[in-house]
Scaffold this active site. Structure first.
Site, short mmCIF file in Angstrom:
data_model
loop_
_atom_site.label_atom_id
_atom_site.label_comp_id
_atom_site.label_asym_id
_atom_site.label_seq_id
_atom_site.Cartn_x
_atom_site.Cartn_y
_atom_site.Cartn_z
N ASN A 10 0.88 -1.18 0.00
CA ASN A 10 0.00 0.00 0.00
C ASN A 10 0.91 1.22 0.00
O ASN A 10 1.49 1.56 1.03
CB ASN A 10 -0.89 -0.03 1.25
CG ASN A 10 -1.71 1.24 1.40
OD1 ASN A 10 -1.83 2.02 0.46
ND2 ASN A 10 -2.28 1.44 2.59
N TRP A 11 1.03 1.84 -1.17
CA TRP A 11 1.98 2.96 -1.29
C TRP A 11 1.43 4.28 -0.76
O TRP A 11 2.15 5.28 -0.73
CB TRP A 11 2.41 3.11 -2.76
CG TRP A 11 3.40 2.07 -3.20
CD1 TRP A 11 4.06 1.18 -2.40
CD2 TRP A 11 3.85 1.82 -4.54
NE1 TRP A 11 4.89 0.39 -3.16
CE2 TRP A 11 4.79 0.76 -4.48
CE3 TRP A 11 3.57 2.38 -5.78
CZ2 TRP A 11 5.43 0.26 -5.61
CZ3 TRP A 11 4.21 1.90 -6.92
CH2 TRP A 11 5.13 0.84 -6.83
N LYS A 12 0.17 4.32 -0.41
CA LYS A 12 -0.43 5.55 0.12
C LYS A 12 -0.12 6.73 -0.83
O LYS A 12 -0.08 6.52 -2.04
CB LYS A 12 0.03 5.80 1.56
CG LYS A 12 -0.16 4.54 2.42
CD LYS A 12 0.02 4.75 3.89
CE LYS A 12 -0.18 3.43 4.62
NZ LYS A 12 -0.17 3.55 6.07
N HIS A 95 -9.60 1.48 4.66
CA HIS A 95 -8.33 1.64 5.39
C HIS A 95 -8.55 2.61 6.56
O HIS A 95 -9.33 3.56 6.44
CB HIS A 95 -7.25 2.15 4.44
CG HIS A 95 -5.89 2.12 5.06
ND1 HIS A 95 -5.45 3.09 5.92
CD2 HIS A 95 -4.89 1.21 4.98
CE1 HIS A 95 -4.23 2.78 6.34
NE2 HIS A 95 -3.86 1.64 5.78
N GLU A 97 -6.89 5.01 7.60
CA GLU A 97 -6.66 6.43 7.27
C GLU A 97 -7.88 7.02 6.56
O GLU A 97 -8.20 8.20 6.72
CB GLU A 97 -5.38 6.56 6.42
CG GLU A 97 -4.14 6.33 7.27
CD GLU A 97 -2.94 5.76 6.53
OE1 GLU A 97 -2.92 5.78 5.30
OE2 GLU A 97 -2.02 5.28 7.22
N GLU A 167 -5.82 -4.65 10.63
CA GLU A 167 -4.78 -3.64 10.84
C GLU A 167 -5.08 -2.87 12.13
O GLU A 167 -5.88 -1.94 12.12
CB GLU A 167 -4.74 -2.66 9.68
CG GLU A 167 -4.41 -3.31 8.36
CD GLU A 167 -3.76 -2.30 7.42
OE1 GLU A 167 -2.60 -2.51 7.05
OE2 GLU A 167 -4.40 -1.30 7.10
N GLY A 173 2.14 2.48 10.83
CA GLY A 173 3.12 3.55 10.70
C GLY A 173 3.78 3.92 12.02
O GLY A 173 4.48 4.93 12.10
N SER A 213 3.09 -1.95 10.53
CA SER A 213 4.54 -2.03 10.77
C SER A 213 5.14 -3.39 10.42
O SER A 213 6.03 -3.87 11.13
CB SER A 213 4.87 -1.62 12.21
OG SER A 213 4.48 -0.27 12.42
N GLY A 234 2.72 -1.02 4.43
CA GLY A 234 2.79 0.39 4.05
C GLY A 234 4.24 0.81 3.88
O GLY A 234 4.87 0.60 2.84
N GLY A 235 4.81 1.39 4.94
CA GLY A 235 6.15 1.98 4.90
C GLY A 235 7.20 1.08 4.25
O GLY A 235 7.95 1.52 3.37
P1 PGA Z 1 2.63 0.44 7.78
O1 PGA Z 1 1.18 0.66 7.08
O2 PGA Z 1 3.16 -0.87 7.23
O3 PGA Z 1 3.43 1.62 7.38
O4 PGA Z 1 2.37 0.35 9.25
C1 PGA Z 1 0.30 -0.41 6.88
C2 PGA Z 1 -0.96 0.10 6.25
O5 PGA Z 1 -1.37 1.22 6.57
O6 PGA Z 1 -1.58 -0.57 5.41
#
Ligand code: PGA
Length: 249
Positions: A10-12, A95, A97, A167, A173, A213, A234-235
């Site tokens: 997930n590149w956001k 998600h 966010e 999640e 994050g 994470s 994500g990250g």
């Molecule tokens: P993260 O994000 O791996 O940076 O914690 C995961 C996500 O939001 O899907």
């Protein structure tokens, strides 16, 4: 869906079209022998270029979000049909966010799920509790409500096509991963919930991903748990080496 291990990037709101293309070009040889399924969700603007870069490899491209309506006067929005037209095959829905910064409710997420299914996109439904909910002993109540409302009025054959991503909001994050035991407990709860409310066969076949994470250092411990079928990253998905290490652990 089957439970063949699935790793989703997930590149956001990261990466230009050019960066997306060169990431995928670099990734292809690094994961050529992987037996896992690899999904990447770039920004809308990079979907078409990413599909082209992935070519006929096993890398599947998708979207991070869709609108719930088929089309219309919704300035600035993007429909499921549009992302499908660019070659997307899946979309992330709900998600945390989106829930937090764009006020997405379970009911809106339910409509988005139905829209994705109608357009033949594989929906990855995200659910998870906040730290406050975990500390208040409300993990199962929160996730039970999210599952009930997000999956409302979906038919059995539709639920068979979805992926669920657990999640925990406090792990996204933050560098703080749930322990493998914490994650496994929740994954087992989700599978039991689906078994009790829909049926054993669907529950047994349901892919449940962990997100929050995930890194090359913790992926193998998480994946060793019986109910963890993959990861939403994500990250650590922004760097081609760390993402390929997660795929190849
Ligand atoms: P993260 O994000 O791996 O940076 O914690 C995961 C996500 O939001 O899907």
């Amino acid at each position: 869906m089957s439970r063949v291990p699935l790793i989703v990037a997930n590149w956001k709101m990261h990466k230009s079209v050019k960066e997306a293309r060169s990431f995928i070009n670099a990734l292809i040889p690094l994961v050529a022998t992987s037996k896992k399924r690899i999904f990447i969700a770039p920004s809308y603007l990079s979907i078409a270029a990413s599909v082209e870069a992935a070519g006929n490899t096993s890398i599947i491209i998708g979207a991070q979000n869709i609108h719930d309506q088929i089309e219309g006067a919704f300035t600035g929005e993007v429909s499921a049909r549009m992302v499908k037209d660019c070659g997307a095959q899946f979309c992330i829905i709900g998600h945390s966010e989106r829930r937090e910064y764009f006020q997405e409710s379970n009911l809106l997420i339910n409509r988005k799920l139905k829209r994705a299914l109608k357009e033949h996109l594989i929906p990855i439904l995200c659910i998870g509790e906040t730290l406050q909910e975990r500390e208040g002993g409300l993990v199962e109540v929160t996730l039970g409500t999210q599952l009930k409302e997000c999956l409302m009025a979906l038919k059995e054959e539709e639920i068979r096509q979805i992926v669920i991503a657990y999640e925990p909001v406090w792990a996204i994050g933050s560098g703080k991963t749930a322990t493998k035991e914490e994650a496994q407990d929740v994954h087992a709860f989700i599978r039991n919930y689906i078994q009790d409310s829909i049926g054993k066969r669907i529950a047994n076949d349901l892919p449940i991903l962990y997100g929050g994470s995930v890194k090359p250092e913790n992926i193998s411990n998480l994946m060793a748990e019986p109910d963890i079928d993959g990861a939403l990253v994500g990250g650590a998905s922004l760097d081609v080496i760390s993402f390929s290490q997660i795929v190849n652990f």
